[in-house]
Design a protein around this motif. Structure first.
Motif, PDB file in Angstrom:
ATOM      1  N   LEU A   1       0.849  -1.185   0.000  1.00  0.00           N
ATOM      2  CA  LEU A   1       0.000   0.000   0.000  1.00  0.00           C
ATOM      3  C   LEU A   1       0.891   1.243   0.000  1.00  0.00           C
ATOM      4  O   LEU A   1       1.681   1.446   0.931  1.00  0.00           O
ATOM      5  N   PRO A   2       0.784   2.105  -1.013  1.00  0.00           N
ATOM      6  CA  PRO A   2       1.683   3.268  -1.074  1.00  0.00           C
ATOM      7  C   PRO A   2       1.283   4.358  -0.090  1.00  0.00           C
ATOM      8  O   PRO A   2       0.116   4.441   0.332  1.00  0.00           O
ATOM      9  N   THR A   3       2.244   5.176   0.263  1.00  0.00           N
ATOM     10  CA  THR A   3       1.939   6.382   1.039  1.00  0.00           C
ATOM     11  C   THR A   3       1.282   7.378   0.103  1.00  0.00           C
ATOM     12  O   THR A   3       1.892   7.805  -0.882  1.00  0.00           O
ATOM     13  N   PRO A   4       0.029   7.740   0.361  1.00  0.00           N
ATOM     14  CA  PRO A   4      -0.677   8.572  -0.625  1.00  0.00           C
ATOM     15  C   PRO A   4      -0.262  10.037  -0.564  1.00  0.00           C
ATOM     16  O   PRO A   4       0.248  10.531   0.441  1.00  0.00           O
ATOM     17  N   LEU A   5      -0.509  10.709  -1.671  1.00  0.00           N
ATOM     18  CA  LEU A   5      -0.433  12.165  -1.740  1.00  0.00           C
ATOM     19  C   LEU A   5      -1.876  12.674  -1.793  1.00  0.00           C
ATOM     20  O   LEU A   5      -2.735  12.037  -2.403  1.00  0.00           O
ATOM     21  N   ILE A   6      -2.144  13.794  -1.176  1.00  0.00           N
ATOM     22  CA  ILE A   6      -3.500  14.341  -1.172  1.00  0.00           C
ATOM     23  C   ILE A   6      -3.657  15.249  -2.386  1.00  0.00           C
ATOM     24  O   ILE A   6      -2.986  16.270  -2.505  1.00  0.00           O
ATOM     25  N   ARG A   7      -4.517  14.842  -3.307  1.00  0.00           N
ATOM     26  CA  ARG A   7      -4.793  15.611  -4.519  1.00  0.00           C
ATOM     27  C   ARG A   7      -6.260  16.013  -4.502  1.00  0.00           C
ATOM     28  O   ARG A   7      -7.147  15.179  -4.582  1.00  0.00           O
ATOM     29  N   ALA A   8      -6.513  17.307  -4.342  1.00  0.00           N
ATOM     30  CA  ALA A   8      -7.886  17.836  -4.251  1.00  0.00           C
ATOM     31  C   ALA A   8      -8.690  17.090  -3.194  1.00  0.00           C
ATOM     32  O   ALA A   8      -9.841  16.708  -3.405  1.00  0.00           O
ATOM     33  N   GLY A   9      -8.066  16.863  -2.045  1.00  0.00           N
ATOM     34  CA  GLY A   9      -8.741  16.243  -0.917  1.00  0.00           C
ATOM     35  C   GLY A   9      -8.810  14.736  -0.949  1.00  0.00           C
ATOM     36  O   GLY A   9      -9.389  14.129  -0.041  1.00  0.00           O
ATOM     37  N   VAL A  10      -8.216  14.108  -1.957  1.00  0.00           N
ATOM     38  CA  VAL A  10      -8.315  12.651  -2.118  1.00  0.00           C
ATOM     39  C   VAL A  10      -6.957  12.002  -1.899  1.00  0.00           C
ATOM     40  O   VAL A  10      -5.967  12.424  -2.510  1.00  0.00           O
ATOM     41  N   PRO A  11      -6.867  10.964  -1.055  1.00  0.00           N
ATOM     42  CA  PRO A  11      -5.608  10.229  -0.914  1.00  0.00           C
ATOM     43  C   PRO A  11      -5.315   9.471  -2.213  1.00  0.00           C
ATOM     44  O   PRO A  11      -6.070   8.571  -2.603  1.00  0.00           O
ATOM     45  N   THR A  12      -4.232   9.852  -2.872  1.00  0.00           N
ATOM     46  CA  THR A  12      -3.962   9.410  -4.237  1.00  0.00           C
ATOM     47  C   THR A  12      -2.599   8.744  -4.316  1.00  0.00           C
ATOM     48  O   THR A  12      -1.620   9.241  -3.748  1.00  0.00           O
ATOM     49  N   ALA A  13      -2.517   7.629  -5.032  1.00  0.00           N
ATOM     50  CA  ALA A  13      -1.242   6.926  -5.191  1.00  0.00           C
ATOM     51  C   ALA A  13      -0.248   7.804  -5.940  1.00  0.00           C
ATOM     52  O   ALA A  13      -0.631   8.579  -6.815  1.00  0.00           O
ATOM     53  N   PRO A  14       1.053   7.701  -5.620  1.00  0.00           N
ATOM     54  CA  PRO A  14       2.067   8.416  -6.394  1.00  0.00           C
ATOM     55  C   PRO A  14       1.995   8.017  -7.865  1.00  0.00           C
ATOM     56  O   PRO A  14       1.527   6.924  -8.211  1.00  0.00           O
ATOM     57  N   VAL A  15       2.485   8.899  -8.736  1.00  0.00           N
ATOM     58  CA  VAL A  15       2.340   8.688 -10.178  1.00  0.00           C
ATOM     59  C   VAL A  15       2.890   7.343 -10.654  1.00  0.00           C
ATOM     60  O   VAL A  15       2.209   6.638 -11.415  1.00  0.00           O
ATOM     61  N   PRO A  16       4.122   6.936 -10.275  1.00  0.00           N
ATOM     62  CA  PRO A  16       4.610   5.646 -10.806  1.00  0.00           C
ATOM     63  C   PRO A  16       3.685   4.480 -10.498  1.00  0.00           C
ATOM     64  O   PRO A  16       3.410   3.645 -11.367  1.00  0.00           O
ATOM     65  N   ARG A  17       3.171   4.421  -9.264  1.00  0.00           N
ATOM     66  CA  ARG A  17       2.262   3.331  -8.895  1.00  0.00           C
ATOM     67  C   ARG A  17       0.961   3.442  -9.683  1.00  0.00           C
ATOM     68  O   ARG A  17       0.430   2.436 -10.201  1.00  0.00           O
ATOM     69  N   ALA A  18       0.426   4.652  -9.812  1.00  0.00           N
ATOM     70  CA  ALA A  18      -0.843   4.826 -10.521  1.00  0.00           C
ATOM     71  C   ALA A  18      -0.699   4.464 -11.998  1.00  0.00           C
ATOM     72  O   ALA A  18      -1.614   3.875 -12.585  1.00  0.00           O
ATOM     73  N   VAL A  19       0.435   4.813 -12.606  1.00  0.00           N
ATOM     74  CA  VAL A  19       0.658   4.469 -14.019  1.00  0.00           C
ATOM     75  C   VAL A  19       0.655   2.959 -14.208  1.00  0.00           C
ATOM     76  O   VAL A  19      -0.019   2.423 -15.102  1.00  0.00           O
ATOM     77  N   ILE A  20       1.414   2.259 -13.386  1.00  0.00           N
ATOM     78  CA  ILE A  20       1.511   0.804 -13.551  1.00  0.00           C
ATOM     79  C   ILE A  20       0.188   0.130 -13.204  1.00  0.00           C
ATOM     80  O   ILE A  20      -0.224  -0.828 -13.875  1.00  0.00           O
TER      81      ILE A  20
END
Length: 301
Positions: free
Chosen positions: A111-130
């Motif tokens: 489980l990645p450490t999320p970044l908050i994007r517009a109030g949403v806990p979001t996976a970092p870009v590399p994880r989200a891409v894959i």
């Protein structure tokens, strides 16, 4: 996070004093509310927005869940994405929850450490891409997502490689898509060109390198560059390079190539697939032409 009707869990409504029978009645067909997912209610009867679906998915998956995949990448501003209504969320491996409706739940030990994007806990870009690439059957779209993430400087190519390597199941399809990006390709067309160059038997090419003349003036940033002989390869789409300011810029670029003594081959992206053997012949012929004259006094930087 959303505008208009709120998304609320059934348990929260009960805590606020709304009886469960009232909740069910209001969520009946033609009722004033909608049950978006089990235990998650939209306090309105219209079609849920993308933000409503994301919020509902995270409420359904419970605390600690993380948005990933295409909708996560959209929050970073990426545009070359698969068209899907699914919301992909990650949850801890031990959580007893399964996919339903529009939410795709993936249990993971990473489980990645999320970044908050517009109030949403979001996976970092590399994880989200894959994560998005694993669920995308179109190989061109997989390359496009990887290339855009790198070109827009959201991540380095190596970060994508690490995500692929750290998965428990080897995925050769994703590695094949990534190889041209590791080599410097910035688009699907450049990835096609990179793969053709690999077949050509020609010396090393560099991709998207900036070329300068003897006085240090910028000449161009060719898609492919053979520094050994001072030879440039441009993958020029008719639609982009033939109109208005793009056409003028292309003419000015070609004039700088000529003034610097650089041999340049221009290839339409469509021909990389429709006529690969002819393009290879042209590439080799242009290289030999560059090889026959003295190398121009230019350098990359």
């Amino acid at each position: 996070m959303t505008s208009g009707p709120a998304v609320v869990g059934v348990k929260r409504l009960e805590e606020l004093g709304v009886p469960r029978r009232t909740i069910w009645r209001r969520c009946e067909p033609c009722g004033v509310w909608r049950m978006l997912l089990p235990g998650v209610v939209l306090l309105g009867n219209g079609e849920p927005t993308e933000e409503h679906r994301i919020e509902a998915s995270l409420l359904f998956a419970r605390e600690g869940s993380v948005l990933t995949g295409a909708l996560a990448l959209k929050r970073y501003g990426l545009r070359r994405l698969p068209d899907s209504e699914d919301v992909h969320v990650l949850v801890p491996a031990g959580r007893a929850i399964t996919s339903t409706g529009f939410v795709h739940v993936e249990r993971t030990r990473r489980l990645p450490t999320p970044l908050i994007r517009a109030g949403v806990p979001t996976a970092p870009v590399p994880r989200a891409v894959i994560d998005a690439a694993r669920r995308t059957p179109d190989p061109d779209l997989v390359v496009a997502m990887m290339a855009e993430a790198v070109q827009k400087r959201h991540c380095l190519p190596r970060a994508l490689a690490v995500e692929i390597e750290e998965r428990s199941r080897f995925d050769g399809r994703l590695l094949r898509a990534l190889v041209p990006i590791l080599g410097g390709a910035h688009s699907v067309a450049e990835a096609d060109a990179w793969n053709l160059w690999r077949r050509s038997g020609l010396p090393e090419f560099q991709w998207n390198a900036k070329v300068f003349d003897a006085a240090g003036r910028f000449v161009a940033k060719p898609d492919g560059w053979c520094d050994e002989v001072g030879f440039a390869w441009e993958i020029d789409s008719r639609g982009y390079h033939s109109k208005g300011d793009h056409f003028r810029a292309t003419l000015a670029r070609n004039a700088r190539y000529t003034a610097a003594g650089i041999v340049v081959l221009q290839t339409l992206p469509s021909r990389l697939r429709s006529e690969p053997d002819k393009v290879l012949d042209e590439l080799r012929a242009a290289f030999r032409s560059a090889q026959r004259r003295p190398r121009p006094d230019v350098h990359i930087g």
